[in-house]
Enzyme design. Structure first.
Site, PDB file in Angstrom:
ATOM      1  N   HIS A 116      -9.815   2.241  -1.413  1.00  0.00           N
ATOM      2  CA  HIS A 116      -8.367   2.099  -1.330  1.00  0.00           C
ATOM      3  C   HIS A 116      -7.857   1.076  -2.330  1.00  0.00           C
ATOM      4  O   HIS A 116      -7.638  -0.072  -2.012  1.00  0.00           O
ATOM      5  CB  HIS A 116      -8.019   1.690   0.116  1.00  0.00           C
ATOM      6  CG  HIS A 116      -6.601   1.251   0.309  1.00  0.00           C
ATOM      7  ND1 HIS A 116      -5.526   1.935  -0.220  1.00  0.00           N
ATOM      8  CD2 HIS A 116      -6.075   0.203   1.001  1.00  0.00           C
ATOM      9  CE1 HIS A 116      -4.412   1.304   0.130  1.00  0.00           C
ATOM     10  NE2 HIS A 116      -4.714   0.247   0.853  1.00  0.00           N
ATOM     11  N   CYS A 137       0.821  -1.216   0.000  1.00  0.00           N
ATOM     12  CA  CYS A 137       0.000   0.000   0.000  1.00  0.00           C
ATOM     13  C   CYS A 137       0.847   1.256   0.000  1.00  0.00           C
ATOM     14  O   CYS A 137       0.345   2.362  -0.170  1.00  0.00           O
ATOM     15  CB  CYS A 137      -0.949  -0.006   1.187  1.00  0.00           C
ATOM     16  SG  CYS A 137      -1.895  -1.524   1.264  1.00  0.00           S
ATOM     17  N   CYS A 147       0.304   3.108   5.929  1.00  0.00           N
ATOM     18  CA  CYS A 147       0.735   1.792   6.392  1.00  0.00           C
ATOM     19  C   CYS A 147       0.655   0.809   5.230  1.00  0.00           C
ATOM     20  O   CYS A 147      -0.096   1.019   4.290  1.00  0.00           O
ATOM     21  CB  CYS A 147      -0.151   1.312   7.538  1.00  0.00           C
ATOM     22  SG  CYS A 147      -1.889   1.195   7.080  1.00  0.00           S
TER      23      CYS A 147
END
Lengths: 429, 456
Positions: A383, A93, A413
């Site tokens: 996301h 990510c 994160c």
């Protein structure tokens, strides 16, 4: 001869396609298509058609093996000059922000003058692999030189070999999903359902308000009929979110589908350049990409939470830049899960964590929650793993430009116990 | 001596029957053995704002390697951080099935009656999480040392809270209140180690005061009495024998004293004899050159209602249980035989506190012991010595085995543990008083009674 001192790195703008829920509007769209669309939107807005850029760095977390050169293929499919070099980046990510940091460093060093960084992900058009047993048989078949050997390999085939390998959202070393990991962190930090739902509701409300006042007008290229993020629920509220059943952490878990980000499809890109290049080409500088820091934690044996690495990266970044946690006007903390954001904020306030884990004399302290994800976050927008960094950098650059003299910080994160944080500054007041 | 009823309640079928009939179910109390940790499980630490005792408590918890939990924010958390503890976070709302072996709360910051709400805020979400044989410890400021009447009022209120908690926790868990005088914050370690550990198995609902230590000492906590000499009267059997064993376990050289007819002892001595003090002094002087602790354990009962009690029954009990102790103390003190940081430890009784029909003589002697402790404590402190007493409740000994059945059953059950204590429970408390690290423990009478209903 490159300049002796690093140059300031200007963020000129960002562009993304609206984010779609998994198996939603972009169910049939490929990573390459989405990334190309995002790039072309930027090309159009900044008049980059036929321009040769220093480089394009981008990546995807879930990638087909045929997409080994995804960024370069997207460049070739875009209206950029075909002699623009490109490469793929992957840091889970953190991919999007890491791509930004990579090109920023090259610009700072004078190795390139202008670049595009970004990321894309689809959980709908996911790379499905053949069954692992079947793969071994097929490879054996491929190696076979005689018919007898071929027959021997084929004889091993069984009906269940048709079952494919589907990518799982699980940590390879623990077998636990990211949500289950975060549920542990939520429990460790005593994070309540109400706190999480409140943060989730605010993410939706802030994002909806940002759309309504046209904030995203020059940050988004509509795609496949979507003009806004498909996940956005403008009418989201704590009351509605409170009705959802726990999705992670067992029956008394506090994490739901509402306060965790859904699987999402989408792409985002950012245009970065040296200040000289920006001026020569007549582009306004929205913000400066100042510095970044990555960190990783041992979530396997070390007892740290999977998504706690940004908490470790932040004090290192702050110290190097002579700043306090309170020295920012905007805090863009990626909302992988509401609990991740809350645990991060609590960790920075906690004297035990700051002293024992971070080795600091005093806690980093609290932030003004009115400065957190003011134009929405991942809970509202969704996301698409590698596209989140570009979404945030593009939006933050615009926020900083709207308020001269301001400063913003990003925290993302990532799987594997990693995290990346970055500082950006607006134009001088 | 054995408590058959308690044994039966632990059998599967009988246990269910006892439960269904609503009869008392004596929990099996954990008791300490060498090698055991001080506290075998997580500890929840809390503090009212403005307190002064969370830092030393946190340092102690770090020293014993406890797994510490605190709420986020607040002074307990800051204290944990400063003590180097990687403390876990407790939030009652999200803590699920989390259990604690001990709850420790610094209430010294409570200065008004309104501030007592901090007790409820901390304990209400946590109290039902206390494990079997768990510990609840509240620390405060002695009301007599409080800054003003409101603070004194609030601090005195802690007693009622702690005693009620002691009755609520059940399953062998205990609750204590430790009043720490200002300036004595560094003197709490030996007491907290005792109260947190299974050594205090049968001690509950007590109020303990800690003052500035008369002398300081660093000890090996596995053998705190290493190199020390202790004399124990009535040491040949029962509680006295247990005291001698525990003191030896803790490293002491023990002089066992008992009447000649009791058989094996290092010093056969009738403590009421005219020359007993001189004999004791001479023995100590000749064999050890001095004494670090004298434990006045010898005691007798001569039960009769007052109208039927003969003068000799009165006199012998008073002489053995009280007067002889005073004479021996005088001899040791006058002879300079109690070394610096020395201890006088004596034995009172809940009869002396609550009174008991048929024991006017005994209760008088035992209340006198409590008076002796109170009167001598400040005097001895100036000589770097301490004096404290234990006050046993129903302890399973040959003496209590002779008590008639009905009375014996009542004695065993009428306390928060629904059972009698063991001699070792008294001995552990005495070893705590005797420890060189207990220099701040002076003038205390601590009951070892499982929170007996008598005189509570």
């Amino acid at each position: 001869m490159p300049p002796t001192a690093p140059r300031r790195v200007a963020v000129l703008g960002g562009n993304r396609i609206p984010f779609a829920r998994s198996n939603g509007a972009y169910a049939a769209a490929s990573n390459q298509d989405m990334l190309t669309t995002a790039i072309d939107g930027l090309v159009e807005r900044f008049g980059l058609e036929g321009e040769r850029l220093g480089e394009v760095a981008a990546g995807a977390v879930l990638k087909h093996s045929r997409d080994f050169n995804l960024a370069r293929e997207a460049v070739l499919g875009s209206r950029l000059a075909p002699d623009t070099p490109a490469y793929d980046v992957q840091q889970a990510c953190g991919t999007g922000l890491e791509a930004v940091a990579l090109v920023a460093n090259k610009i700072a060093l004078g190795q390139i003058d202008v670049a595009i960084a970004g990321g894309v992900d689809t959980t709908s058009d996911a790379p499905i692999a053949v069954n692992e047993d079947l793969r071994e048989i097929l490879l054996e078949l491929n190696r076979a030189r005689t018919n007898a050997e071929r027959l021997k390999a084929v004889a091993k085939l069984r009906p269940w070999h048709i079952t494919p390998e589907i990518p799982r959202n699980a940590e390879p070393r623990t077998g636990m999903s990211m949500g289950d990991h975060t549920a542990l962190t939520a429990r460790e930090w005593g994070i309540t359902r109400a706190e999480q739902d409140e943060l989730a509701a605010r993410s939706h409300q802030n994002l909806a308000a940002a759309y309504d006042r046209g904030f995203f007008d020059d940050l988004i290229t509509p795609y496949l009929g979507l003009e806004r993020d498909q996940n956005l629920r403008a009418d989201s509220s704590v009351e509605k979110l409170a009705k959802l059943k726990p999705a992670f952490g067992g029956e008394d878990g506090t994490m739901t589908a509402g306060n965790s980000t859904p699987l999402t499809d989408g792409a985002s890109v950012v245009l970065l350049a040296s200040e000289e290049w920006a001026r020569e080409h007549g582009h306004e500088i929205l913000a400066t990409f100042v510095d970044h820091e990555t960190a990783a934690v041992d979530y396997v044996d070390g007892g740290e939470g999977l998504l706690m690495a940004p908490s470790y990266a932040m004090p290192r970044l702050l110290e190097r830049n002579g700043l306090k946690l309170q020295d920012f006007d905007f805090y863009e903390i990626h909302e992988a899960f509401a609990a991740q954001v809350l645990a991060t904020l609590k960790a920075w306030e906690d004297p035990v964590f700051c002293k024992q884990r971070l080795g600091l004399d005093a806690p980093l302290g609290s932030i003004d929650s009115d400065r957190l994800n003011v134009n929405g976050g991942s809970l509202g927008a969704g996301h698409p793993f590698a596209a989140t960094g570009g979404r945030i950098v593009g939006s933050l650059a615009k926020m900083l430009h709207e308020r001269p003299g301001s400063r913003g910080v990003i925290s993302i994160c990532a799987a594997g116990g990693q995290g990346i944080v970055a500082i950006m500054e607006g134009p001088q007041a | 001596m054995s408590d058959r009823y308690a044994q039966i309640t632990r059998l599967p079928v009988a246990g269910q029957l006892v439960k269904n009939l609503g009869l008392p179910q004596p929990p099996e109390l954990e008791r300490w053995e060498p090698g055991m940790p001080v506290v075998d499980g997580p500890v929840l630490l809390g503090a009212a704002a403005g307190g002064r005792l969370a830092p030393p408590v946190a340092r102690l918890l770090a020293a014993i390697g406890a797994e510490v939990h605190t709420e986020l924010g607040g002074e307990a958390r800051a204290a944990a951080a400063d003590a180097g503890l990687d403390a876990k976070v407790f939030n009652g709302e999200t803590a699920g099935e989390q259990r604690f072996k001990a709850l420790v709360f610094d209430a010294s910051g409570i200065t008004t009656s309104d501030g007592l709400a901090a007790l409820h805020a901390f304990f209400s979400p946590a109290i039902r999480r206390v494990s079997p044989s768990g510990r609840v410890i509240v620390l405060g400021t002695p009301p007599e040392d409080a800054g003003d009447p409101r603070e004194a009022t609030a601090q005195r209120a802690l007693e009622g809270f702690e005693r009620s908690v002691a009755k609520e926790v059940k399953r062998g868990a205990t609750a204590q209140l430790v009043y720490v005088r200002p300036g004595a914050e560094g003197a709490i370690e030996s007491t907290l180690r005792f109260l947190l550990s299974p050594k205090s198995a049968y001690v509950s609902a007590q109020v303990i005061r800690i003052a500035k230590p008369v002398a300081t000492a660093t000890v090996d906590w596995e053998r705190p009495l290493d190199g020390k000499v202790a004399a124990v009267t009535g040491a040949s059997r029962g509680i006295g024998a247990a005291i001698a064993e525990v003191l030896e376990r803790d490293g002491a050289t023990v002089i066992r004293i008992d009447v000649p007819q009791a058989g094996s002892s290092d010093l056969p001595l009738d403590v009421t004899a005219d020359d007993a003090p001189q004999q004791l002094a001479a023995y100590v002087s000749d064999h050890h050159g001095g004494l670090d602790a004298i434990v006045h354990n010898a005691g007798i009962t001569r039960d009769k209602t007052l109208g039927r009690m003969r003068p000799d029954q009165w006199a012998s009990v008073l002489d053995v249980n009280l007067a002889s102790q005073e004479r021996m103390n005088d001899a040791l003190l006058d002879g300079g035989l109690l070394r610096a940081n020395g201890r006088i430890v004596t034995v009172s009784s809940i009869s002396g506190i609550a009174g008991n029909a048929g024991q006017t003589n005994y209760a008088t002697s035992k209340a006198g012991v409590a008076g002796m402790v109170a009167a001598w404590a400040p005097v001895l402190a100036k000589r770097k010595l301490t004096i404290n007493a234990v006050a046993p409740g129903f302890i399973e000994t040959q003496m209590t085995a002779r008590v008639p059945f009905a009375l014996r059953e009542a004695g065993r059950r009428m306390n928060s543990m629904s059972q009698g204590g063991l001699p070792v429970d008294v001995a552990e408390a005495i070893a705590w008083f005797a420890s060189p690290a207990s220099g701040g423990v002076n003038g205390n009478v601590v009951r070892v009674c499982g929170q007996s209903l008598l005189g509570a």
